[in-house]
Design a protein around this motif. Structure first.
Motif, PDB file in Angstrom:
ATOM      1  N   GLN A   1       4.681 137.645  39.431  1.00 57.04           N
ATOM      2  CA  GLN A   1       4.290 136.286  38.183  1.00 57.04           C
ATOM      3  C   GLN A   1       3.232 135.955  36.803  1.00 57.04           C
ATOM      4  O   GLN A   1       2.632 136.937  37.266  1.00 57.04           O
ATOM      5  CB  GLN A   1       4.341 134.908  39.559  1.00 57.04           C
ATOM      6  CG  GLN A   1       3.898 133.680  38.735  1.00 57.04           C
ATOM      7  CD  GLN A   1       4.088 132.808  39.409  1.00 57.04           C
ATOM      8  OE1 GLN A   1       3.364 133.252  40.993  1.00 57.04           O
ATOM      9  NE2 GLN A   1       4.018 131.142  39.369  1.00 57.04           N
ATOM     10  N   VAL A   2       4.064 135.982  36.060  1.00 59.66           N
ATOM     11  CA  VAL A   2       3.422 136.212  35.356  1.00 59.66           C
ATOM     12  C   VAL A   2       3.170 134.336  34.532  1.00 59.66           C
ATOM     13  O   VAL A   2       4.097 134.122  34.448  1.00 59.66           O
ATOM     14  CB  VAL A   2       3.720 136.787  33.772  1.00 59.66           C
ATOM     15  CG1 VAL A   2       3.083 136.863  32.264  1.00 59.66           C
ATOM     16  CG2 VAL A   2       4.050 138.412  33.885  1.00 59.66           C
ATOM     17  N   LEU A   3       1.654 134.298  34.225  1.00 57.03           N
ATOM     18  CA  LEU A   3       1.590 132.946  34.194  1.00 57.03           C
ATOM     19  C   LEU A   3       1.345 132.224  32.433  1.00 57.03           C
ATOM     20  O   LEU A   3       0.540 133.382  32.206  1.00 57.03           O
ATOM     21  CB  LEU A   3       0.185 132.975  34.541  1.00 57.03           C
ATOM     22  CG  LEU A   3       0.812 132.706  36.458  1.00 57.03           C
ATOM     23  CD1 LEU A   3      -1.014 132.294  37.109  1.00 57.03           C
ATOM     24  CD2 LEU A   3       1.621 131.610  37.204  1.00 57.03           C
ATOM     25  N   ASP A   4       2.057 131.668  31.870  1.00 58.91           N
ATOM     26  CA  ASP A   4       1.318 131.030  30.850  1.00 58.91           C
ATOM     27  C   ASP A   4       0.200 130.326  30.080  1.00 58.91           C
ATOM     28  O   ASP A   4       0.080 129.295  30.816  1.00 58.91           O
ATOM     29  CB  ASP A   4       3.091 130.304  30.295  1.00 58.91           C
ATOM     30  CG  ASP A   4       2.883 130.461  28.546  1.00 58.91           C
ATOM     31  OD1 ASP A   4       2.040 130.615  28.151  1.00 58.91           O
ATOM     32  OD2 ASP A   4       3.711 129.900  28.275  1.00 58.91           O
ATOM     33  N   GLU A   5      -0.788 131.152  29.700  1.00 60.02           N
ATOM     34  CA  GLU A   5      -2.109 130.209  29.523  1.00 60.02           C
ATOM     35  C   GLU A   5      -1.981 128.765  28.776  1.00 60.02           C
ATOM     36  O   GLU A   5      -2.544 128.225  29.077  1.00 60.02           O
ATOM     37  CB  GLU A   5      -2.601 131.348  28.547  1.00 60.02           C
ATOM     38  CG  GLU A   5      -3.518 132.756  29.342  1.00 60.02           C
ATOM     39  CD  GLU A   5      -4.146 133.453  28.417  1.00 60.02           C
ATOM     40  OE1 GLU A   5      -4.281 132.621  27.355  1.00 60.02           O
ATOM     41  OE2 GLU A   5      -4.177 134.075  28.687  1.00 60.02           O
ATOM     42  N   ASP A   6      -1.010 128.275  28.167  1.00 62.16           N
ATOM     43  CA  ASP A   6      -0.423 126.954  27.099  1.00 62.16           C
ATOM     44  C   ASP A   6       0.144 126.326  27.872  1.00 62.16           C
ATOM     45  O   ASP A   6      -0.604 125.676  28.705  1.00 62.16           O
ATOM     46  CB  ASP A   6       0.605 127.331  26.320  1.00 62.16           C
ATOM     47  CG  ASP A   6       0.114 128.267  24.927  1.00 62.16           C
ATOM     48  OD1 ASP A   6      -1.117 128.330  24.631  1.00 62.16           O
ATOM     49  OD2 ASP A   6       0.763 128.969  23.994  1.00 62.16           O
ATOM     50  N   ASP A   7       0.976 127.063  29.315  1.00 58.51           N
ATOM     51  CA  ASP A   7       1.341 125.736  29.958  1.00 58.51           C
ATOM     52  C   ASP A   7      -0.096 125.531  31.376  1.00 58.51           C
ATOM     53  O   ASP A   7      -0.005 124.165  31.802  1.00 58.51           O
ATOM     54  CB  ASP A   7       2.102 126.522  31.488  1.00 58.51           C
ATOM     55  CG  ASP A   7       3.482 126.782  30.714  1.00 58.51           C
ATOM     56  OD1 ASP A   7       3.798 125.741  29.246  1.00 58.51           O
ATOM     57  OD2 ASP A   7       4.394 126.973  31.027  1.00 58.51           O
ATOM     58  N   LEU A   8      -0.924 126.400  31.591  1.00 56.99           N
ATOM     59  CA  LEU A   8      -2.056 126.421  32.114  1.00 56.99           C
ATOM     60  C   LEU A   8      -3.001 124.912  31.621  1.00 56.99           C
ATOM     61  O   LEU A   8      -3.317 123.781  32.173  1.00 56.99           O
ATOM     62  CB  LEU A   8      -2.864 127.489  32.665  1.00 56.99           C
ATOM     63  CG  LEU A   8      -1.956 128.722  33.743  1.00 56.99           C
ATOM     64  CD1 LEU A   8      -2.588 129.357  33.760  1.00 56.99           C
ATOM     65  CD2 LEU A   8      -2.063 127.408  34.435  1.00 56.99           C
ATOM     66  N   MET A   9      -3.448 124.850  30.490  1.00 59.45           N
ATOM     67  CA  MET A   9      -3.537 124.674  29.238  1.00 59.45           C
ATOM     68  C   MET A   9      -3.613 122.818  29.068  1.00 59.45           C
ATOM     69  O   MET A   9      -3.853 121.865  29.363  1.00 59.45           O
ATOM     70  CB  MET A   9      -4.600 125.138  28.077  1.00 59.45           C
ATOM     71  CG  MET A   9      -5.585 124.431  27.370  1.00 59.45           C
ATOM     72  SD  MET A   9      -7.044 123.800  28.603  1.00 59.45           S
ATOM     73  CE  MET A   9      -7.287 125.967  27.858  1.00 59.45           C
ATOM     74  N   GLY A  10      -2.518 122.666  28.934  1.00 58.03           N
ATOM     75  CA  GLY A  10      -1.671 121.214  29.326  1.00 58.03           C
ATOM     76  C   GLY A  10      -1.482 121.065  30.466  1.00 58.03           C
ATOM     77  O   GLY A  10      -1.765 119.396  30.792  1.00 58.03           O
ATOM     78  N   GLU A  11      -1.518 121.379  31.877  1.00 57.88           N
ATOM     79  CA  GLU A  11      -1.977 121.083  33.080  1.00 57.88           C
ATOM     80  C   GLU A  11      -2.874 120.262  33.140  1.00 57.88           C
ATOM     81  O   GLU A  11      -3.296 119.183  33.808  1.00 57.88           O
ATOM     82  CB  GLU A  11      -1.207 121.936  33.822  1.00 57.88           C
ATOM     83  CG  GLU A  11      -1.497 121.189  35.438  1.00 57.88           C
ATOM     84  CD  GLU A  11      -1.080 122.570  36.292  1.00 57.88           C
ATOM     85  OE1 GLU A  11      -1.775 122.224  37.727  1.00 57.88           O
ATOM     86  OE2 GLU A  11      -0.607 122.952  36.224  1.00 57.88           O
ATOM     87  N   LEU A  12      -3.986 120.783  32.875  1.00 59.47           N
ATOM     88  CA  LEU A  12      -5.613 121.332  32.982  1.00 59.47           C
ATOM     89  C   LEU A  12      -5.584 119.449  32.099  1.00 59.47           C
ATOM     90  O   LEU A  12      -6.648 118.748  32.554  1.00 59.47           O
ATOM     91  CB  LEU A  12      -6.102 121.146  31.994  1.00 59.47           C
ATOM     92  CG  LEU A  12      -7.967 121.414  32.538  1.00 59.47           C
ATOM     93  CD1 LEU A  12      -8.673 121.488  33.134  1.00 59.47           C
ATOM     94  CD2 LEU A  12      -8.412 122.557  31.364  1.00 59.47           C
ATOM     95  N   MET A  13      -5.471 118.881  30.748  1.00 58.31           N
ATOM     96  CA  MET A  13      -5.460 118.398  29.939  1.00 58.31           C
ATOM     97  C   MET A  13      -4.903 117.024  30.722  1.00 58.31           C
ATOM     98  O   MET A  13      -5.040 115.744  30.048  1.00 58.31           O
ATOM     99  CB  MET A  13      -4.962 118.203  28.551  1.00 58.31           C
ATOM    100  CG  MET A  13      -5.555 119.738  27.524  1.00 58.31           C
ATOM    101  SD  MET A  13      -7.659 119.068  27.530  1.00 58.31           S
ATOM    102  CE  MET A  13      -7.232 118.135  26.645  1.00 58.31           C
ATOM    103  N   ALA A  14      -4.122 116.972  31.173  1.00 59.97           N
ATOM    104  CA  ALA A  14      -2.705 115.584  31.618  1.00 59.97           C
ATOM    105  C   ALA A  14      -3.587 115.161  33.177  1.00 59.97           C
ATOM    106  O   ALA A  14      -3.669 114.164  33.354  1.00 59.97           O
ATOM    107  CB  ALA A  14      -1.902 116.734  32.074  1.00 59.97           C
TER     108      ALA A  14
END
Length: 227
Positions: free
Chosen positions: A162-175
């Motif tokens: 599974q390849v995780l997108d770093e932008d998605d992870l950062m958006g989840e953290l900000m939320a």
């Protein structure tokens, strides 16, 4: 010659020791012979010195007895012994020079043999390890190191596909952070308003109390006057 000097000789001659000329054994044998010759000369010197002393003592005795001719004969023999002693000294010097020369030559031979052995060893070593072979060995070594690095790189790869997108992870953290801030704002109770006026100082309060007392005394005086 030495047997004649000592006045005696061996009846049987000693057999000569065989030695290859120029070899280490031959040099050692020659040095031993020179040492023996020097030792014989030193013994002869001691004998001649004693004879010289004896002849001098006899000459003194004959001279004391007024025997001038006998005294002169003793001095002549003493003179002959002195000449022999001088010859022996020169011979000893020559033998010492020969010893020194042989020792130096022997040392030079040892150095030369060591250099020759080192040269042969270098030749054999260069045959086993030439420039082309060293270069080939280095190339093979670098190739094997590349293979080892490739294996290490492969072992570092993650097993999860599974390849995780770093932008998605950062958006989840900000939320998550924004939601946490909202909850903290709602949970806080309202605080009373803090007065902004400065509290009266102690001296001003005392002045106000003094003014009230004066007014009260004035009103009491006016009441007495009216009555």
């Amino acid at each position: 010659m030495f047997s004649r000097l000592f006045g005696r000789g061996d009846k049987q001659a000693k057999p000569r020791e065989s030695g290859r000329p120029g070899g280490a054994g031959s040099v050692s044998h020659s040095l031993e012979k020179l040492d023996s010759a020097v030792e014989l000369l030193e013994k002869r010197e001691a004998v001649l010195e004693k004879k010289m002393e004896a002849e001098l003592e006899r000459a003194k005795q004959y001279h004391a007895k007024k025997n001038t001719q006998a005294a002169l004969q003793c001095m002549k023999r003493k003179k002959l012994y002195e000449e022999q002693l001088m010859n022996i000294g020169a011979q000893k010097q020559n033998l010492e020079t020969l010893k020194f020369t042989l020792q130096n030559q022997n040392m030079n031979n040892e150095v030369l043999e060591a250099q020759q052995r080192a040269k042969e060893e270098l030749k054999q070593s260069n045959k086993r390890m030439n420039a082309d072979r060293v270069e080939e060995n280095m190339e093979e070594l670098l190739e094997e190191m590349d293979k080892a690095n490739a294996v290490a790189e492969a072992l570092r790869q993650p097993l999860d596909n599974q390849v995780l997108d770093e932008d998605d992870l950062m958006g989840e953290l900000m939320a998550e952070l924004e939601e946490t801030e909202v909850h903290e704002t709602v949970a806080l109770p309202s605080m009373p308003t803090v007065p902004t006026n400065a509290l009266p100082q102690k001296k001003e309060k005392e002045k106000e109390e003094e003014v009230d007392d004066d007014e009260e005394a004035l009103r009491a005086l006016e009441a007495e006057l009216q009555s």
